[in-house]
Design a protein around this motif. Structure first.
Motif, PDB file in Angstrom:
ATOM      1  N   ALA A  77       8.685  66.940  68.815  1.00  0.00           N
ATOM      2  CA  ALA A  77       7.255  66.666  68.758  1.00  0.00           C
ATOM      3  C   ALA A  77       7.016  65.169  68.610  1.00  0.00           C
ATOM      4  N   GLU A  78       5.804  64.758  68.949  1.00  0.00           N
ATOM      5  CA  GLU A  78       5.463  63.341  68.802  1.00  0.00           C
ATOM      6  C   GLU A  78       5.352  62.963  67.322  1.00  0.00           C
ATOM      7  N   TYR A  79       4.742  63.874  66.514  1.00  0.00           N
ATOM      8  CA  TYR A  79       4.579  63.633  65.077  1.00  0.00           C
ATOM      9  C   TYR A  79       5.135  64.825  64.305  1.00  0.00           C
ATOM     10  N   THR A  80       5.804  64.518  63.212  1.00  0.00           N
ATOM     11  CA  THR A  80       6.398  65.569  62.387  1.00  0.00           C
ATOM     12  C   THR A  80       5.964  65.417  60.935  1.00  0.00           C
ATOM     13  N   PHE A  81       5.559  66.519  60.323  1.00  0.00           N
ATOM     14  CA  PHE A  81       5.285  66.583  58.889  1.00  0.00           C
ATOM     15  C   PHE A  81       6.380  67.421  58.240  1.00  0.00           C
ATOM     16  N   ALA A  99      16.550  61.154  56.637  1.00  0.00           N
ATOM     17  CA  ALA A  99      16.424  61.551  58.045  1.00  0.00           C
ATOM     18  C   ALA A  99      15.325  60.746  58.731  1.00  0.00           C
ATOM     19  N   LYS A 100      14.196  60.610  58.067  1.00  0.00           N
ATOM     20  CA  LYS A 100      13.081  59.825  58.630  1.00  0.00           C
ATOM     21  C   LYS A 100      13.507  58.395  58.919  1.00  0.00           C
ATOM     22  N   ASN A 101      14.170  57.771  57.972  1.00  0.00           N
ATOM     23  CA  ASN A 101      14.573  56.371  58.123  1.00  0.00           C
ATOM     24  C   ASN A 101      15.695  56.183  59.137  1.00  0.00           C
ATOM     25  N   SER A 102      16.329  57.274  59.520  1.00  0.00           N
ATOM     26  CA  SER A 102      17.392  57.216  60.530  1.00  0.00           C
ATOM     27  C   SER A 102      16.848  57.447  61.942  1.00  0.00           C
ATOM     28  N   TYR A 103      15.592  57.790  62.019  1.00  0.00           N
ATOM     29  CA  TYR A 103      14.983  58.123  63.313  1.00  0.00           C
ATOM     30  C   TYR A 103      14.450  56.870  64.002  1.00  0.00           C
ATOM     31  N   SER A 104      14.370  56.924  65.315  1.00  0.00           N
ATOM     32  CA  SER A 104      13.933  55.760  66.092  1.00  0.00           C
ATOM     33  C   SER A 104      12.457  55.416  65.890  1.00  0.00           C
ATOM     34  N   LYS A 105      11.664  56.435  65.490  1.00  0.00           N
ATOM     35  CA  LYS A 105      10.232  56.203  65.250  1.00  0.00           C
ATOM     36  C   LYS A 105       9.848  56.748  63.870  1.00  0.00           C
ATOM     37  N   PRO A 106      10.310  56.123  62.790  1.00  0.00           N
ATOM     38  CA  PRO A 106      10.020  56.641  61.445  1.00  0.00           C
ATOM     39  C   PRO A 106       8.530  56.680  61.128  1.00  0.00           C
ATOM     40  N   GLU A 107       7.748  55.823  61.804  1.00  0.00           N
ATOM     41  CA  GLU A 107       6.305  55.808  61.562  1.00  0.00           C
ATOM     42  C   GLU A 107       5.622  57.091  62.027  1.00  0.00           C
ATOM     43  N   ASN A 108       6.325  57.901  62.794  1.00  0.00           N
ATOM     44  CA  ASN A 108       5.768  59.168  63.282  1.00  0.00           C
ATOM     45  C   ASN A 108       6.196  60.369  62.437  1.00  0.00           C
ATOM     46  N   ILE A 109       6.895  60.086  61.342  1.00  0.00           N
ATOM     47  CA  ILE A 109       7.377  61.150  60.447  1.00  0.00           C
ATOM     48  C   ILE A 109       6.714  60.992  59.088  1.00  0.00           C
TER      49      ILE A 109
END
Length: 275
Positions: A77-81, A99-109
């Motif tokens: 998904a584009e955004y994850t909660f 996990a969020k900080n390891s993702y390419s777009k942490p601002e979307n988590i």
């Protein structure tokens, strides 16, 4: 898919709780270890078997999901909660943040520390679905769900405190007080931790006091849902529901069985009440 919601199994939700092609939903399981046996807190877990095994054992513990369990879902998904059990009682929140900080777009988590467990997580999930369906901007959803989380209340009525004390989730002194046969304490979630709010003699008196405490929170509950989860205590849960229906005008009162993680800590006859 634009949005998805991940929630850990401490929410007591099953994997089919919400199905919508527009909003992804998944329950990420915690695990319970009894001696050398691992119980995964998924839909097929036999709670009675797990508890029987635990009671016969001298060694048991719980474990949160690894960061990869969350990270592997982010591209869906584009955004994850992500909604987790309180960070004061489990490493699940920290695992999700890694996990969020390891993702390419942490601002979307967005990782939401429920500061509680069980029904509180359910209510946050329900509110997220409501906000997403209003087609609000992601940033506004983050703001509103945080404000909503901070207004939730959670109460415990437990008859056994062994695993909470043994696993460091509750102080030994509080556990000793709570374990006295004639005392049935009402515990609350306070800033993400378990605190004893009232010490009552007799279980029926405890239920009565609980309903009174809830009634004192507000005059109008007509827009609120209250959730009671239980570990093999459906009769007690229905007793509380009946009393609440007489004295508080909740929009809805739900009764649901606990899953593995909450059953492990609440044990038989345990009740968690959230609104």
């Amino acid at each position: 898919m634009k949005y998805q919601i991940l929630v850990d199994s401490a929410s007591d939700l099953l994997s089919d709780y919400y199905t919508d092609p527009e909003i992804g939903f998944k329950v990420v399981p915690l695990t319970i270890h009894v001696n050398d046996k691992e119980y995964v807190d998924n839909d097929s877990l036999n709670i009675q078997e797990m508890l029987a095994d635990m009671h016969a054992s001298k060694k048991s513990s719980s474990a949160c999901p690894a960061p990869q369990s969350f990270l592997s879902e982010f591209d869906n998904a584009e955004y994850t909660f992500i909604v987790t059990i309180t960070s004061k009682l489990s490493g699940c929140y920290n695992s999700a943040v890694v996990a969020k900080n390891s993702y390419s777009k942490p601002e979307n988590i967005c990782v939401i520390d429920s500061k509680a467990v069980s029904g509180t997580e359910m209510l946050i999930v329900d509110k997220l679905i409501e906000l997403i369906k209003q087609d609000l901007p992601y940033e506004q959803i983050v703001k509103e769900i945080t404000e909503y989380r901070d207004k939730r209340s959670l109460y415990f009525i437990l008859q056994k405190f062994d695993n909470l004390v043994n696993n460091g989730r509750m102080s030994k002194i509080a556990g000793l007080i709570a374990s006295k046969l004639v005392i049935r304490p009402i515990c609350i979630a306070y800033e993400g931790e378990i605190k004893i709010a009232k010490k009552i003699i007799g279980i029926k008196n405890t239920f009565t006091k609980l309903v009174q405490m809830i009634g004192e929170k507000a005059k109008d509950f007509s827009k609120e849902t209250l959730i009671i989860t239980h570990c093999f205590a459906e009769e007690e849960a229905n007793y509380i529901k009946s009393d609440l229906e007489k004295k508080c005008n909740f929009k809805e009162i739900r009764i649901l069985p606990m899953r593995g993680l909450c059953s492990y800590y609440a044990l038989e006859k345990g009740l968690i009440i959230c609104h």
